[in-house]
Design an enzyme around this catalytic site. Structure first.
Site, mmCIF file in Angstrom:
data_model
loop_
_atom_site.group_PDB
_atom_site.id
_atom_site.type_symbol
_atom_site.label_atom_id
_atom_site.label_comp_id
_atom_site.label_asym_id
_atom_site.label_seq_id
_atom_site.Cartn_x
_atom_site.Cartn_y
_atom_site.Cartn_z
ATOM 1 N N ASP A 134 0.879 -1.182 0.000
ATOM 2 C CA ASP A 134 0.000 0.000 0.000
ATOM 3 C C ASP A 134 0.908 1.222 0.000
ATOM 4 O O ASP A 134 1.998 1.184 0.573
ATOM 5 C CB ASP A 134 -0.900 0.000 1.249
ATOM 6 C CG ASP A 134 -2.174 0.823 1.047
ATOM 7 O OD1 ASP A 134 -2.067 1.935 0.514
ATOM 8 O OD2 ASP A 134 -3.254 0.350 1.426
ATOM 9 N N ASN A 141 -10.399 9.469 9.167
ATOM 10 C CA ASN A 141 -11.670 8.872 8.731
ATOM 11 C C ASN A 141 -11.521 7.426 8.234
ATOM 12 O O ASN A 141 -12.474 6.827 7.745
ATOM 13 C CB ASN A 141 -12.377 9.749 7.685
ATOM 14 C CG ASN A 141 -11.577 9.874 6.399
ATOM 15 O OD1 ASN A 141 -10.610 9.160 6.177
ATOM 16 N ND2 ASN A 141 -11.976 10.802 5.551
ATOM 17 N N ASN A 142 -10.329 6.857 8.361
ATOM 18 C CA ASN A 142 -10.121 5.425 8.066
ATOM 19 C C ASN A 142 -10.408 4.563 9.297
ATOM 20 O O ASN A 142 -10.708 3.381 9.195
ATOM 21 C CB ASN A 142 -8.662 5.135 7.673
ATOM 22 C CG ASN A 142 -8.240 5.758 6.361
ATOM 23 O OD1 ASN A 142 -7.063 6.010 6.160
ATOM 24 N ND2 ASN A 142 -9.169 6.015 5.466
ATOM 25 N N ARG A 145 -13.125 1.731 10.369
ATOM 26 C CA ARG A 145 -13.192 0.392 9.773
ATOM 27 C C ARG A 145 -11.824 -0.241 9.554
ATOM 28 O O ARG A 145 -11.719 -1.461 9.459
ATOM 29 C CB ARG A 145 -13.949 0.444 8.442
ATOM 30 C CG ARG A 145 -13.207 1.167 7.322
ATOM 31 C CD ARG A 145 -14.068 1.233 6.081
ATOM 32 N NE ARG A 145 -13.377 1.714 4.905
ATOM 33 C CZ ARG A 145 -13.045 2.967 4.658
ATOM 34 N NH1 ARG A 145 -13.333 3.901 5.554
ATOM 35 N NH2 ARG A 145 -12.430 3.310 3.546
ATOM 36 N N LYS A 158 0.434 3.428 5.807
ATOM 37 C CA LYS A 158 -0.406 2.309 6.231
ATOM 38 C C LYS A 158 0.392 1.009 6.370
ATOM 39 O O LYS A 158 0.143 0.220 7.275
ATOM 40 C CB LYS A 158 -1.545 2.101 5.228
ATOM 41 C CG LYS A 158 -2.662 3.099 5.367
ATOM 42 C CD LYS A 158 -3.823 2.747 4.457
ATOM 43 C CE LYS A 158 -4.919 3.788 4.596
ATOM 44 N NZ LYS A 158 -6.038 3.548 3.675
ATOM 45 N N CYS A 243 -11.229 -16.659 -13.920
ATOM 46 C CA CYS A 243 -10.524 -15.486 -13.414
ATOM 47 C C CYS A 243 -11.506 -14.307 -13.472
ATOM 48 O O CYS A 243 -12.641 -14.457 -13.943
ATOM 49 C CB CYS A 243 -9.243 -15.209 -14.196
ATOM 50 S SG CYS A 243 -9.460 -14.340 -15.756
ATOM 51 N N CYS A 246 -12.713 -13.574 -16.936
ATOM 52 C CA CYS A 246 -13.663 -14.556 -17.480
ATOM 53 C C CYS A 246 -15.080 -14.093 -17.155
ATOM 54 O O CYS A 246 -15.994 -14.224 -17.962
ATOM 55 C CB CYS A 246 -13.481 -15.922 -16.820
ATOM 56 S SG CYS A 246 -11.966 -16.766 -17.228
ATOM 57 N N CYS A 260 -15.861 4.064 -1.101
ATOM 58 C CA CYS A 260 -16.347 4.330 0.261
ATOM 59 C C CYS A 260 -16.375 5.827 0.528
ATOM 60 O O CYS A 260 -17.243 6.327 1.229
ATOM 61 C CB CYS A 260 -15.439 3.654 1.281
ATOM 62 S SG CYS A 260 -15.429 1.882 1.131
ATOM 63 N N CYS A 432 -20.793 22.035 -4.519
ATOM 64 C CA CYS A 432 -20.978 20.621 -4.167
ATOM 65 C C CYS A 432 -19.776 20.231 -3.297
ATOM 66 O O CYS A 432 -19.090 21.094 -2.773
ATOM 67 C CB CYS A 432 -21.088 19.736 -5.406
ATOM 68 S SG CYS A 432 -19.580 19.636 -6.344
HETATM 69 N N1 LIG Z 1 -3.006 -0.757 -6.648
HETATM 70 C C1 LIG Z 1 -2.929 -0.685 -5.304
HETATM 71 N N2 LIG Z 1 -1.810 -1.071 -4.674
HETATM 72 C C2 LIG Z 1 -1.702 -1.021 -3.330
HETATM 73 N N3 LIG Z 1 -2.686 -0.564 -2.538
HETATM 74 C C3 LIG Z 1 -3.821 -0.158 -3.118
HETATM 75 C C4 LIG Z 1 -4.011 -0.182 -4.526
HETATM 76 N N4 LIG Z 1 -5.240 0.296 -4.804
HETATM 77 C C5 LIG Z 1 -5.798 0.618 -3.627
HETATM 78 N N5 LIG Z 1 -4.950 0.353 -2.618
HETATM 79 C C6 LIG Z 1 -5.168 0.562 -1.175
HETATM 80 O O1 LIG Z 1 -6.273 -0.206 -0.784
HETATM 81 C C7 LIG Z 1 -6.841 0.391 0.383
HETATM 82 C C8 LIG Z 1 -8.327 0.378 0.222
HETATM 83 O O2 LIG Z 1 -8.850 0.824 1.418
HETATM 84 P P1 LIG Z 1 -10.329 1.291 1.611
HETATM 85 O O3 LIG Z 1 -11.177 0.688 0.573
HETATM 86 O O4 LIG Z 1 -10.740 0.966 3.000
HETATM 87 O O5 LIG Z 1 -10.341 2.845 1.339
HETATM 88 P P2 LIG Z 1 -9.353 4.083 1.561
HETATM 89 O O6 LIG Z 1 -8.877 4.463 0.223
HETATM 90 O O7 LIG Z 1 -8.318 3.831 2.599
HETATM 91 O O8 LIG Z 1 -10.342 5.170 2.209
HETATM 92 P P3 LIG Z 1 -11.531 6.042 1.592
HETATM 93 O O9 LIG Z 1 -12.038 5.324 0.374
HETATM 94 O O10 LIG Z 1 -12.541 6.122 2.680
HETATM 95 O O11 LIG Z 1 -10.922 7.360 1.269
HETATM 96 C C9 LIG Z 1 -6.269 1.789 0.497
HETATM 97 O O12 LIG Z 1 -5.392 1.834 1.592
HETATM 98 C C10 LIG Z 1 -5.525 1.991 -0.815
HETATM 99 O O13 LIG Z 1 -4.369 2.805 -0.696
HETATM 100 ZN ZN LIG Z 2 -10.046 -15.662 -17.447
#
Ligand SMILES: Nc1ncnc2c1ncn2[C@@H]1O[C@H](COP(=O)(O)OP(=O)(O)OP(=O)(O)O)[C@@H](O)[C@H]1O
Ligand SMILES: [Zn+2]
Length: 474
Positions: A134, A141-142, A145, A158, A243, A246, A260, A432
């Protein structure tokens, strides 16, 4: 009567009494069998039952060769046996399952809502090598959850936070922090080091990219999603199953892919799905049970309903795993997943739309100046009503974009109340959350009787940043 219970001459009472007597006899024989079995077990019981010293809690043959915590090729150390004892006690999992887990390596992509329980469970249950990838930072706000992160890590990476939480639970496994986003350029290199991949990301380009990478490298993929009050999960590309491509050869329209941060999510929902992802990863890694391959689990939090639907099988026409698939590692690295899905990998790279001319836009600072000068005007807030309830600029009028068309007379009325004569010459500003929907609204209003309507650039986020630092953002 003796054993000849079928006796035409006996009364019903006699027969009932005889049945009772035989039942009692049968019970006694069963008890004697149980007793004899117990005696037999005691005679053949392993040394593990003896209580002479502490280590006798563990099966002696393993402990003798494995004191001091070292692990042999086929055994577990005494510490491991104690730590994972509740796994070892499971007849369907046992020592064999635990050894497979300890030898496995699993990559968790994304340390957010899904990735939090996935990583915590995989670390605690003893996956030998756990990789977390990540590039995002923990935000306040994370925390409702993303339970792997604590307040002290807000503003920090993270992966660092997640790895620290995993280490605190189980310092005996190998943890690898990949402080980068998984992309086509680095994915082959990273994914190739692991046996199983868990997709815990939140966006479509990553979903396709991770799928394609796993197919090319022959890795099973545990895929999950959670949004609002619903979640789903499945296992891709495992034991001849389909996959992701598919099942979904073409990406859905961009509007169908919400996040989210736009739609909201009840914290427990990704928790439930993440736990199930961890479970599927364990099943796949240890070859225990029946993974959700070719099936999809759908979770509805409101009704507490879980359904499992059968999916289409593997497609022979699939461009990555089909019979004549010509998708190579080279193709993969050059493939533009954001372009293919028409959506960005990260919120941070979300393009700011430019739908209206500069003359139809005003910065939040300029807007503040005209408020301070008490210039008569109407500020129209086009966010959904439940967003408006969270926070709003005082005096603004809420008409959501989705019903704008039907509410033009209401806008006229609001303008007249504000001392404006008619739509044509009226000062109408539109806001907005981030400044995209407001432009859509201005486009519509400019062509439908409100030629002077202007967009407040950057929405409430820029108002909070440039004008009122105390304004609550979400
Ligand atoms: N291609 C990727 N490689 C590594 N991490 C990823 C990739 N795409 C998304 N992520 C990570 O996956 C996590 C998804 O977390 P989550 O869905 O809970 O939402 P968030 O992005 O942390 O928060 P919010 O959507 O509320 O702003 C995030 O920490 C994001 O950085
Ligand atoms: Zn496939």
């Amino acid at each position: 009567m003796d054993s000849g219970i079928v006796n035409g001459g006996a009364s019903s009472d006699d027969i009932l009494r005889e049945i009772e007597r035989l039942e009692a006899e049968k019970k006694e024989i069963e008890n004697r069998i149980l007793l004899l079995q117990a005696q037999l077990n005691n005679k053949t019981a392993p040394d593990a039952c003896r209580k002479e010293d502490d280590t006798d809690r563990f099966p002696r043959p393993l402990v003798n060769s494995l004191r001091n915590g070292e692990v042999s090729g086929e055994g577990l150390s005494a510490d491991m046996i104690y730590r994972y004892s509740r796994h070892l006690l499971l007849p369907d999992f046992g020592v064999e399952g635990q050894l497979k887990l300890l030898k496995s390596s699993i990559l968790v992509v994304g340390a957010g809502g899904l990735g939090s329980p996935v990583a915590l469970y995989l670390a605690s249950c003893g996956v030998g090598c756990l990789g977390i990838v990540d590039d995002d930072m923990v935000e306040l706000n994370n925390l409702h959850r993303q339970i792997i992160h604590a307040e002290a890590y807000v503003g920090k990476l993270k992966v660092k936070s997640a790895a620290a939480a995993c280490r605190a639970i189980n310092s005996s496994i190998k943890l690898v922090e990949h402080r980068e986003a998984l992309k086509a350029v680095n994915a082959l290199d990273i994914v190739s080091k692991y046996d199983v991949v868990v997709d815990a990301t939140d966006n479509l380009p990553s979903r396709y990219m991770i799928n394609d990478c796993c197919v090319l490298l022959g890795k099973p993929l545990i895929s999950g999603a959670a949004l609002g009050l619903e979640g789903q999960l499945t296992v891709h590309h495992h034991n001849g199953g389909p996959c992701y491509r598919c099942l979904f050869p073409t990406p859905p329209p961009t509007a169908a892919c919400q996040r989210c941060s736009d739609s909201g999510v009840l914290g427990v929902v990704p928790g439930v799905i993440g736990c199930l992802q961890a479970l599927e990863a364990i099943k796949v890694a240890t070859a225990v049970g029946e993974p959700l391959s070719g099936r999809m689990l759908l979770f509805d939090a409101l009704s507490s309903r879980i359904r499992i639907v059968k999916m289409r099988g593997r497609s022979s026409h699939c461009v990555v795993c089909g019979e004549n698939a010509a998708f190579t590692q080279q193709n993969f690295q050059n493939f533009d997943y954001e372009c293919f899905t028409q959506s960005p990998m990260s919120d941070r790279s979300s393009p700011k739309l430019k739908l209206v001319p500069e003359s139809a836009r005003i910065s939040s600072k300029e807007y503040k100046e005209l408020v301070d000068k008490h210039e008569p005007h109407v500020l129209l807030d086009v966010r959904p009503a439940h967003h408006f309830k969270i926070s709003a600029i005082p005096g603004s009028v809420n008409i959501p974009l989705s019903i704008l068309e039907d509410k033009l007379p209401t806008i006229d009325l609001a303008l007249r109340e504000a001392g404006q004569v008619s739509g044509k010459h009226a000062s109408l500003y539109v806001v907005c959350r981030r400044g995209n929907d407001s432009q859509r609204a201005v486009q519509y209003l400019n062509g439908n009787g409100f030629p002077l309507a202007k967009d407040l650039i950057g929405g409430l986020e820029s108002w909070a940043q440039d004008v009122d630092r105390t304004f609550p953002i979400y």
